[in-house]
Write a protein that holds these residues in place. Structure first.
Motif, short mmCIF file in Angstrom:
data_model
loop_
_atom_site.label_atom_id
_atom_site.label_comp_id
_atom_site.label_asym_id
_atom_site.label_seq_id
_atom_site.Cartn_x
_atom_site.Cartn_y
_atom_site.Cartn_z
N VAL A 97 0.86 -1.19 0.00
CA VAL A 97 0.00 0.00 0.00
C VAL A 97 0.89 1.23 0.00
O VAL A 97 1.71 1.41 0.91
CB VAL A 97 -0.92 0.01 1.24
CG1 VAL A 97 -1.80 1.26 1.23
CG2 VAL A 97 -1.79 -1.24 1.27
N PRO A 98 0.77 2.13 -1.00
CA PRO A 98 1.67 3.28 -1.09
C PRO A 98 1.33 4.40 -0.12
O PRO A 98 0.18 4.59 0.26
CB PRO A 98 1.49 3.74 -2.54
CG PRO A 98 0.09 3.33 -2.88
CD PRO A 98 -0.16 2.05 -2.15
N ALA A 99 2.37 5.15 0.25
CA ALA A 99 2.20 6.32 1.12
C ALA A 99 1.62 7.48 0.32
O ALA A 99 2.05 7.74 -0.82
CB ALA A 99 3.55 6.72 1.71
N PHE A 110 -3.57 5.35 -5.76
CA PHE A 110 -4.27 5.49 -4.47
C PHE A 110 -5.72 5.03 -4.53
O PHE A 110 -6.33 4.77 -3.50
CB PHE A 110 -4.23 6.94 -4.00
CG PHE A 110 -2.84 7.48 -3.79
CD1 PHE A 110 -1.82 6.67 -3.31
CD2 PHE A 110 -2.55 8.81 -4.07
CE1 PHE A 110 -0.54 7.16 -3.11
CE2 PHE A 110 -1.27 9.33 -3.88
CZ PHE A 110 -0.26 8.50 -3.40
N ALA A 111 -6.28 4.92 -5.72
CA ALA A 111 -7.68 4.51 -5.85
C ALA A 111 -7.92 3.12 -5.28
O ALA A 111 -9.04 2.80 -4.87
CB ALA A 111 -8.11 4.57 -7.31
N ILE A 112 -6.89 2.28 -5.24
CA ILE A 112 -7.07 0.93 -4.70
C ILE A 112 -6.29 0.70 -3.41
O ILE A 112 -6.21 -0.43 -2.92
CB ILE A 112 -6.71 -0.16 -5.73
CG1 ILE A 112 -5.26 -0.04 -6.19
CG2 ILE A 112 -7.65 -0.11 -6.92
CD1 ILE A 112 -4.77 -1.23 -7.01
N GLY A 113 -5.71 1.75 -2.86
CA GLY A 113 -5.01 1.61 -1.59
C GLY A 113 -4.14 2.81 -1.31
O GLY A 113 -3.42 3.28 -2.19
N VAL A 114 -4.23 3.33 -0.09
CA VAL A 114 -3.45 4.51 0.26
C VAL A 114 -3.19 4.53 1.76
O VAL A 114 -4.02 4.10 2.57
CB VAL A 114 -4.19 5.80 -0.18
CG1 VAL A 114 -5.56 5.92 0.50
CG2 VAL A 114 -3.36 7.04 0.05
N CYS A 115 -2.00 5.00 2.13
CA CYS A 115 -1.61 5.07 3.53
C CYS A 115 -1.37 6.52 3.95
O CYS A 115 -0.59 7.23 3.32
CB CYS A 115 -0.33 4.25 3.73
SG CYS A 115 0.41 4.45 5.36
#
Length: 360
Positions: A97-99, A110-115
């Motif tokens: 999951v990207p920062a 970020f649409a499918i994962g965000v930190c």
């Protein structure tokens, strides 16, 4: 020129490939069990946001990340992956999951994962001030900004669906006690330890209600680890032969009990809310520390990095000849944070519970 006959199935296959390439985002969401994994918290779940702010608490250099995909130090406080990465992969999304502040990524990622997590932060804004990191209220502001970008990217209707169906991971609180309450006297002058716990519970409740009001419905809340058994705390517990500090562990258990009670109440108060308190993390990590061999470890009292007693961040230097060669033998990577192997064991234990609660 001779006419070449192309089979219809080949034309169809080519068109399918073209569509998948042009709509990779939509494809990944359809294939996944949830549309996104969204993360809030501290260094236990920070994927590298601290790299982009003025703070001494960073880990974007070796030996951090030496066992990460490609051996790249991303700003994760481990030798490899952290729990949100494993959760993302288990739900059919990417393996990390990207920062949010990482310039390598944008809204298409970020649409499918965000930190939004920041190492060193806590529920208490005073905690984030200690090392000048991102306070929890700012993580929420970044989340609001993200929502605006998401709506522009996929449209308002799709964005609302993503935000409601996403799995939210929240993990913080340790810094409030170890970094803030016990090291600096300000909060101890204002509150007894029990009162400070209640103060933090109030902030946690407000934060979770705010997330709910912004569309979140599936939230996993992680409590405190056995913080008296962290290598740093054991190293300073010199009058008790560097054993776990039972006083700190007792505080962690008391706080976790209050978080669990709050979770029960919020699930009753907020329609459609599925708030899961992952209380078993404490017991699981404590088990690894007390009986490391049962989990395939050799060392639990000290960490892999350097002497393994007090080093983390810049003190965890790649130049140190003392750093272990095989982190898989260690429960802890640095004096405060678990190894990738420990993160994997914890995540593997939690994922069935999260799937049971969130896939309905």
């Amino acid at each position: 020129m001779e006419h070449v006959h192309v089979p219809k199935w080949l034309v169809f296959f080519g068109l399918v490939l073209l569509v998948l390439q042009q709509h990779s985002y939509n494809y990944s969401v359809v294939a996944a069990k949830v549309p996104a994994v969204i993360v809030f918290g501290d260094s236990t779940v920070d994927a590298g946001n601290n790299n982009q702010i003025l703070t001494l608490l960073k880990s974007n250099f070796h030996p951090y990340g030496r066992d990460f995909l490609g051996g790249r130090p991303t700003g994760r406080f481990s030798n490899g992956r952290i729990p949100p990465d494993y959760v993302s992969e288990a739900f059919g999304l990417r393996p990390s999951v990207p920062a949010y502040l990482d310039p390598m990524y944008n809204i298409t990622d970020f649409a499918i994962g965000v930190c939004f997590a920041s190492a060193g932060t806590g529920y208490d804004t005073a905690t984030s001030d200690v090392l000048n990191v991102i306070p929890l209220w700012k993580e929420i502001e970044y989340y609001k900004e993200y929502q605006t970008k998401l709506k522009a990217y996929v449209g308002h209707r799709r964005a609302r669906t993503i935000l409601r169906q996403a799995v939210y991971l929240v993990s913080l609180g340790t810094n409030d006690f170890l970094e803030n309450y016990y090291i600096f006297p300000r909060r101890r002058l204002e509150y007894t330890i029990g009162e400070y716990q209640e103060f933090l519970i109030g902030i946690a409740k407000k934060f979770l209600k705010q997330l709910y009001s912004l569309g979140a419905r599936k939230i996993s809340l992680t409590g405190l680890p056995p913080m008296g058994c962290l290598p740093l705390e054991r190293a300073t517990n010199i009058f008790d032969n560097n054993k776990c500090d039972d006083k700190l562990n007792k505080v962690a258990l008391e706080f976790n009990a209050k978080l669990k009670s709050m979770t029960t109440k919020l699930n009753q108060e907020l329609p459609g809310m599925i708030l899961v308190f992952t209380e078993s993390v404490y017991d699981l990590l404590y088990g690894m520390i007390k009986k490391p061999a049962s989990y395939g470890f050799e060392v639990a009292g000290v960490a892999c990095c350097s002497t393994g007693t007090f080093e983390m961040s810049y003190l965890c230097s790649e130049k140190s000849p003392l750093t272990c060669t095989d982190a898989n033998k260690y429960v802890f990577w640095d004096a405060f944070h678990p190894t990738e192997k420990t993160n994997h064991i914890i995540s593997t234990h939690l994922i069935p519970l999260l799937k049971e609660k969130f896939l309905n």
